[in-house]
Design a protein around this motif. Structure first.
Motif, PDB file in Angstrom:
ATOM      1  N   ALA A  92      -7.548 -11.690   5.533  1.00  7.90           N
ATOM      2  CA  ALA A  92      -8.722 -11.558   6.400  1.00  7.90           C
ATOM      3  C   ALA A  92     -10.028 -11.747   5.616  1.00  7.90           C
ATOM      4  CB  ALA A  92      -8.729 -10.194   7.070  1.00  7.90           C
ATOM      5  N   GLY A  93      -9.942 -11.844   4.293  1.00  7.11           N
ATOM      6  CA  GLY A  93     -11.129 -12.059   3.471  1.00  7.11           C
ATOM      7  C   GLY A  93     -11.953 -10.807   3.250  1.00  7.11           C
ATOM      8  N   LEU A  94     -11.341  -9.640   3.361  1.00 12.26           N
ATOM      9  CA  LEU A  94     -12.066  -8.386   3.208  1.00 12.26           C
ATOM     10  C   LEU A  94     -12.024  -7.901   1.757  1.00 12.26           C
ATOM     11  CD1 LEU A  94     -10.816  -6.567   6.397  1.00 12.26           C
ATOM     12  CD2 LEU A  94     -13.082  -7.486   5.985  1.00 12.26           C
ATOM     13  N   PRO A  95     -13.153  -7.389   1.248  1.00  8.71           N
ATOM     14  CA  PRO A  95     -13.146  -6.840  -0.112  1.00  8.71           C
ATOM     15  C   PRO A  95     -12.425  -5.497  -0.144  1.00  8.71           C
ATOM     16  CG  PRO A  95     -15.293  -6.513   0.888  1.00  8.71           C
ATOM     17  CD  PRO A  95     -14.471  -7.317   1.866  1.00  8.71           C
ATOM     18  N   TYR A  96     -11.777  -5.213  -1.255  1.00  6.72           N
ATOM     19  CA  TYR A  96     -11.059  -3.951  -1.414  1.00  6.72           C
ATOM     20  C   TYR A  96     -11.031  -3.570  -2.883  1.00  6.72           C
ATOM     21  CZ  TYR A  96      -7.289  -6.954  -2.979  1.00  6.72           C
ATOM     22  OH  TYR A  96      -6.557  -7.878  -3.659  1.00  6.72           O
ATOM     23  N   LYS A  97     -10.757  -2.326  -3.144  1.00  2.75           N
ATOM     24  CA  LYS A  97     -10.544  -1.790  -4.485  1.00  2.75           C
ATOM     25  C   LYS A  97      -9.312  -0.905  -4.424  1.00  2.75           C
ATOM     26  CE  LYS A  97     -15.253  -1.511  -6.279  1.00  2.75           C
ATOM     27  NZ  LYS A  97     -15.101  -2.572  -7.238  1.00  2.75           N
ATOM     28  N   THR A  98      -8.581  -0.849  -5.524  1.00  2.00           N
ATOM     29  CA  THR A  98      -7.446   0.058  -5.614  1.00  2.00           C
ATOM     30  C   THR A  98      -7.541   0.847  -6.904  1.00  2.00           C
ATOM     31  OG1 THR A  98      -6.086  -1.614  -6.695  1.00  2.00           O
ATOM     32  CG2 THR A  98      -5.877  -1.423  -4.317  1.00  2.00           C
ATOM     33  N   ARG A  99      -6.938   2.012  -6.897  1.00  2.00           N
ATOM     34  CA  ARG A  99      -6.848   2.813  -8.109  1.00  2.00           C
ATOM     35  C   ARG A  99      -5.637   3.720  -8.017  1.00  2.00           C
ATOM     36  NH1 ARG A  99      -9.763   8.075  -7.079  1.00  2.00           N
ATOM     37  NH2 ARG A  99      -9.570   8.580  -9.254  1.00  2.00           N
ATOM     38  N   VAL A 100      -5.217   4.176  -9.178  1.00  2.00           N
ATOM     39  CA  VAL A 100      -4.086   5.097  -9.266  1.00  2.00           C
ATOM     40  C   VAL A 100      -4.633   6.443  -9.709  1.00  2.00           C
ATOM     41  CG1 VAL A 100      -1.891   5.589 -10.385  1.00  2.00           C
ATOM     42  CG2 VAL A 100      -2.544   3.225  -9.922  1.00  2.00           C
ATOM     43  N   ARG A 101      -4.208   7.486  -9.030  1.00  2.00           N
ATOM     44  CA  ARG A 101      -4.620   8.837  -9.419  1.00  2.00           C
ATOM     45  C   ARG A 101      -3.415   9.757  -9.330  1.00  2.00           C
ATOM     46  NH1 ARG A 101      -8.091  10.682  -4.114  1.00  2.00           N
ATOM     47  NH2 ARG A 101      -6.301  10.860  -2.735  1.00  2.00           N
ATOM     48  N   ARG A 102      -3.561  10.930  -9.870  1.00  2.00           N
ATOM     49  CA  ARG A 102      -2.494  11.937  -9.809  1.00  2.00           C
ATOM     50  C   ARG A 102      -2.595  12.678  -8.481  1.00  2.00           C
ATOM     51  NH1 ARG A 102       1.486  11.154 -13.323  1.00  2.00           N
ATOM     52  NH2 ARG A 102       0.622  10.616 -15.342  1.00  2.00           N
ATOM     53  N   GLY A 103      -1.478  12.761  -7.781  1.00  2.00           N
ATOM     54  CA  GLY A 103      -1.431  13.483  -6.523  1.00  2.00           C
ATOM     55  C   GLY A 103      -1.280  14.974  -6.764  1.00  2.00           C
ATOM     56  N   LYS A 104      -1.193  15.730  -5.707  1.00  2.00           N
ATOM     57  CA  LYS A 104      -1.067  17.180  -5.810  1.00  2.00           C
ATOM     58  C   LYS A 104       0.252  17.608  -6.431  1.00  2.00           C
ATOM     59  CE  LYS A 104      -4.260  18.181  -2.132  1.00  2.00           C
ATOM     60  NZ  LYS A 104      -4.536  18.882  -0.909  1.00  2.00           N
ATOM     61  N   GLN A 105       1.295  16.795  -6.273  1.00  2.00           N
ATOM     62  CA  GLN A 105       2.585  17.115  -6.874  1.00  2.00           C
ATOM     63  C   GLN A 105       2.697  16.581  -8.297  1.00  2.00           C
ATOM     64  OE1 GLN A 105       2.448  15.625  -3.762  1.00  2.00           O
ATOM     65  NE2 GLN A 105       2.791  17.486  -2.599  1.00  2.00           N
ATOM     66  N   GLY A 106       1.655  15.948  -8.802  1.00  2.00           N
ATOM     67  CA  GLY A 106       1.665  15.406 -10.152  1.00  2.00           C
ATOM     68  C   GLY A 106       2.197  13.992 -10.248  1.00  2.00           C
ATOM     69  N   LYS A 107       2.540  13.384  -9.122  1.00  2.00           N
ATOM     70  CA  LYS A 107       3.029  12.003  -9.101  1.00  2.00           C
ATOM     71  C   LYS A 107       1.861  11.043  -8.965  1.00  2.00           C
ATOM     72  CE  LYS A 107       7.368  13.192  -6.838  1.00  2.00           C
ATOM     73  NZ  LYS A 107       8.206  12.956  -5.663  1.00  2.00           N
ATOM     74  N   ASP A 108       2.094   9.794  -9.368  1.00  2.00           N
ATOM     75  CA  ASP A 108       1.075   8.777  -9.175  1.00  2.00           C
ATOM     76  C   ASP A 108       0.890   8.491  -7.697  1.00  2.00           C
ATOM     77  OD1 ASP A 108       0.549   8.494 -11.840  1.00  2.00           O
ATOM     78  OD2 ASP A 108       1.788   6.706 -12.107  1.00  2.00           O
TER      79      ASP A 108
END
Length: 75
Positions: A36-52
């Motif tokens: 669709a030509g939309l800009p986006y960003k992604t990132r990885v963070r630690r969740g509440k259970q400690g998983k990515d």
């Protein structure tokens, strides 16, 4: 650190669009947004259970169009 990242994203008009522990789900959404030509960003963070956790952001002005393209429905 998380608060600083969220503040910077807010100042630059990026909003959280989707969060998933499964990278394939985010990759499918990214593919749809790219077509669709939309800009986006992604990132990885630690969740509440400690998983990515993978977080996808879109520009605030494009949020409604991104929802339309991905078939997002409110619960």
């Amino acid at each position: 650190m998380e608060a600083l990242i969220n503040f910077w994203l807010f100042l630059c008009h990026w909003i959280k669009f989707d969060t998933s522990e499964d990278k394939e789900v985010i990759d499918d959404t990214i593919e749809t947004l790219s077509r669709a030509g939309l800009p986006y960003k992604t990132r990885v963070r630690r969740g509440k259970q400690g998983k990515d956790e993978y977080v996808l952001y879109v520009k605030n002005a494009d949020r409604d169009y991104a929802r339309y393209c991905t078939g997002w429905r409110p619960f």
